[in-house]
Write a protein that holds these residues in place. Sequence first.
Motif, PDB file in Angstrom:
ATOM      1  N   PRO A 467      -2.597 -12.031  -4.185  1.00  0.00           N
ATOM      2  CA  PRO A 467      -3.063 -11.582  -3.192  1.00  0.00           C
ATOM      3  C   PRO A 467      -2.204 -10.203  -3.709  1.00  0.00           C
ATOM      4  CG  PRO A 467      -1.971 -13.222  -2.603  1.00  0.00           C
ATOM      5  CD  PRO A 467      -1.780 -13.756  -3.540  1.00  0.00           C
ATOM      6  N   VAL A 468      -2.501  -9.288  -3.392  1.00  0.00           N
ATOM      7  CA  VAL A 468      -2.412  -7.576  -4.028  1.00  0.00           C
ATOM      8  C   VAL A 468      -1.803  -6.610  -2.452  1.00  0.00           C
ATOM      9  CG1 VAL A 468      -3.229  -5.495  -4.470  1.00  0.00           C
ATOM     10  CG2 VAL A 468      -3.490  -7.600  -6.041  1.00  0.00           C
ATOM     11  N   VAL A 469      -1.538  -5.814  -2.054  1.00  0.00           N
ATOM     12  CA  VAL A 469      -0.636  -5.458  -1.454  1.00  0.00           C
ATOM     13  C   VAL A 469      -0.830  -3.416  -1.802  1.00  0.00           C
ATOM     14  CG1 VAL A 469       0.563  -4.275   0.743  1.00  0.00           C
ATOM     15  CG2 VAL A 469       0.378  -6.295   0.424  1.00  0.00           C
ATOM     16  N   VAL A 470      -1.875  -2.263  -1.509  1.00  0.00           N
ATOM     17  CA  VAL A 470      -1.907  -1.334  -1.575  1.00  0.00           C
ATOM     18  C   VAL A 470      -1.684  -0.682  -1.128  1.00  0.00           C
ATOM     19  CG1 VAL A 470      -4.072  -0.264  -2.053  1.00  0.00           C
ATOM     20  CG2 VAL A 470      -4.607  -1.937  -2.254  1.00  0.00           C
ATOM     21  N   ILE A 471      -0.952   0.148  -1.668  1.00  0.00           N
ATOM     22  CA  ILE A 471      -0.157   1.673  -1.394  1.00  0.00           C
ATOM     23  C   ILE A 471      -0.591   3.147  -1.758  1.00  0.00           C
ATOM     24  CG2 ILE A 471       2.176   0.118  -0.752  1.00  0.00           C
ATOM     25  CD1 ILE A 471       3.196   0.994  -3.527  1.00  0.00           C
ATOM     26  N   VAL A 472       0.011   3.984  -0.615  1.00  0.00           N
ATOM     27  CA  VAL A 472      -0.955   5.515  -1.863  1.00  0.00           C
ATOM     28  C   VAL A 472       0.405   6.260  -1.876  1.00  0.00           C
ATOM     29  CG1 VAL A 472      -2.788   5.215  -0.619  1.00  0.00           C
ATOM     30  CG2 VAL A 472      -0.731   6.311   0.761  1.00  0.00           C
ATOM     31  N   HIS A 473       1.370   5.505  -1.459  1.00  0.00           N
ATOM     32  CA  HIS A 473       2.682   6.816  -1.418  1.00  0.00           C
ATOM     33  C   HIS A 473       3.688   5.380  -1.656  1.00  0.00           C
ATOM     34  CE1 HIS A 473       6.221   9.200  -0.384  1.00  0.00           C
ATOM     35  NE2 HIS A 473       5.081  10.286  -1.190  1.00  0.00           N
ATOM     36  N   GLY A 474       5.063   6.182  -2.293  1.00  0.00           N
ATOM     37  CA  GLY A 474       6.181   5.286  -3.713  1.00  0.00           C
ATOM     38  C   GLY A 474       7.416   4.732  -2.186  1.00  0.00           C
ATOM     39  N   SER A 475       6.769   5.680  -1.156  1.00  0.00           N
ATOM     40  CA  SER A 475       7.842   4.836   0.450  1.00  0.00           C
ATOM     41  C   SER A 475       7.156   4.058   1.229  1.00  0.00           C
ATOM     42  CB  SER A 475       7.495   6.281   1.401  1.00  0.00           C
ATOM     43  OG  SER A 475       6.388   6.800   1.779  1.00  0.00           O
ATOM     44  N   GLN A 476       5.992   3.562   0.574  1.00  0.00           N
ATOM     45  CA  GLN A 476       5.369   2.623   1.391  1.00  0.00           C
ATOM     46  C   GLN A 476       6.006   1.242   0.681  1.00  0.00           C
ATOM     47  OE1 GLN A 476       1.466   3.578   0.913  1.00  0.00           O
ATOM     48  NE2 GLN A 476       1.044   3.423   3.200  1.00  0.00           N
TER      49      GLN A 476
END
Length: 786
Positions: A467-476
């Motif tokens: 499983p992969v979790v996609v983030i758009v910012h380092g804060s996530q």
Amino acid sequence: MAVWIQAQQLQGDALHQMQSLYGQHFPIEVRHYLSQWIEGQLWDAIDLENPQEEFKAKRMLEGLIQELQNKAEHQVGEDGFLLKIKLGHYASQLKSTYDRCPLELVRCIKHILYTEQRLVREATNVSEDSPVGSMMDSMSHKYQQINQAFEELRLLTQDTENDLRKLQHNQEYFIIQYQESLRIQAQLSSLASLPPADRQLREPALLSKRATVEAWLTREANTLQKYRLDLAEKHQKTLQLLRKQQTVILEDELLQWKRRQQLAGNGAPPEGGLDILQSWCEKLAETTWLNRQQIRRAEHLRQQLPIPGPIEELLNDLNSTVTDIISALVTSTFIIEKQPPQVLKTQTKFVATVRLLVGGKLNVHMNPPQVKATIISEQQAKALLKNESTRNDSSGEILNNNCVMEYHQTTGTLSAHFRNMSLKRIKRSDRRGAESVTEEKFTILFESQFSVAGNELVFQVKTLSLPVVVIVHGSQDNNATATVLWDNAFAEPGRVPFLVPDKVLWPQLCEALNMKYKAEVQSKRGLSDENLMFLATKAFSSNPESDCRNMTMTWSQFNRESLPNRNFTFWQWFDGVMELTKKHLKPHWNDGAILGFVNKQQAQDMLLSKPNGTFLLRFSDSEIGGITIAWVAENPNKAGERLVWNLMPYTTKDFSIRSLADRISDLNHLLFLYPDRPKDDVFAKYYTPPLSKAVDGYVKPQIKQVVPEFATANHDPASGNPTYMDHGASPAPLSHPHSYAIYPPMSDSMLDGEGEFDLDDTMDVARHVEELLRRPMDSQWSGPQS
């Protein structure tokens, strides 16, 4: 414990048996000095019956000789000189002995290792079912069982090959005799044109001959039918054993490898190489393919000479079974050798490698297949595993998502290495309830198509990443990592994508946290029972029972609900501790200088029994990624009273200005690290060396830590004019609101763009600080923090 260490403790007959394993063919000195290297090699990955494996054996021989030469070169002294000559001689001897037959070296060493393990097991009277016995010999025993099954398959396949040749020979002779019967029949038919006297003269002999031949043909037809049935039964037995062996390798060994790969994402030891698994899968492919060819040849013989009976249906079943076995083998051995990152940031390059473990044996590389990578959602993954159509469905766009599989001759591997993938965009689904974007799981689907045996069999292969979790910012990243950790730790084998339990037993979570902590901090020192008890107190917001084994923790408690009176979750606090320790405190954690997981009340109880100036380091309860110093000292406002003081927490930003060791060095009132270690004994090796003396008339400024209430005159003229940083402290009994007291005030011109000090900017700053230091010192410190 290494086998060689135990083997050296053998006595009596067992010792003599062990010693008899060695001689000129393999000197015992080589076993002794290279014991660790020898036991670390994958000898079982080499098939002694396969001449094509000779290049692997050659590499083993070269590695052994190189190790011997390296060991010889590092010998010093008088004794070392003699050993150097002896080891060099052994290197030459082994090269000349096995250079032309490296497989014999492998056979020799495998025999030595297996025998040593048996002798040690017998001498220690250790049951294979006991923890010690299984730890010592389980791998070897398991490999032996698998190799024995392969040997049985090899013998069965050789037996059916012999029977098939015998059947073919008998059938060919039967056809010749059948042609003879036809010739006799033709001769009898031709007698009708002869005069009666001639016909009567010749006909009886032909009739007798025809009767003899027809009787033989009838008996032989029954014999051939029996041969065919016997051969089919043998093939059934072989295929049953093949299925069993394939189940062991694919549903046990390969799944265990995949599980280890998943746990490695949480910091477990690496999953190990695929060489042994590939060698087993290749043997499966080779044996299955040989049996398939035999079954097809048997079918061809049946077509050449149809004999009524059940053999046609049997051969159809066998052909279907062997095709299913090959299909399962091929589709199951299309695996992800290097997983894509499980926390995947958009617009960021990432890599992955897929591999076909049987590609070399099936000659797939003769027409190299192309692999395509697509990102799909959890729902799409569920539909895919239910064989529902997901064609052209994706949840995002991956750049550089096509790659051709390459065959590497030296290693015999067929793989596709995606070097420059990047997730351009992501399409999210509607989230449920309290679920956040960092709880949404995706997966990378890798798919390909290839054919074998001249397009006779075409395979569609697919495999899903972890499983992969996609983030758009380092804060996530913090919350995404929590989702991945929980999934990796608690995923069940064969689950529906990507179901995980909502709550787990506390000991299970402790194991996952300890594994992650050691990996992130890169330390052998993990979380002690006392540390885990502290974490249980924090996690459950109460004093748990001494036995926490039956307590459970939910996902919400782990990383949805904030801790009481805090604005962060349990995981966010724990992750902050890991980050701080990894970046700034690792050597001190490894030295045991940081107790860390201690609350304020525990620290007070521990310190009040120690002399003044005793201090300890503990992680802050109130701030993510903070560590504080607690110490015992006299109360300046009340003679004879002792208090435990707590310094306001340091964070990563503080340590980017001045290290922990230097700050402790600055504070002269800190004398002993709890319980009684002089601080210089613990931290001196990490102190920053003093600055050089002034040059060209200028004095270099220096930052030092000061706690005003405990400051003492300890100015070192050699160090120049120091710049002091105040840090607020509070006695444990007090409870004031938190504030940072930085004294004297520093202008923004002293900070660079990242908020860090730039002391080389101007010497005017140093003079300004020097002037401020002459003024009376404020006592505007306040507020306990923990």
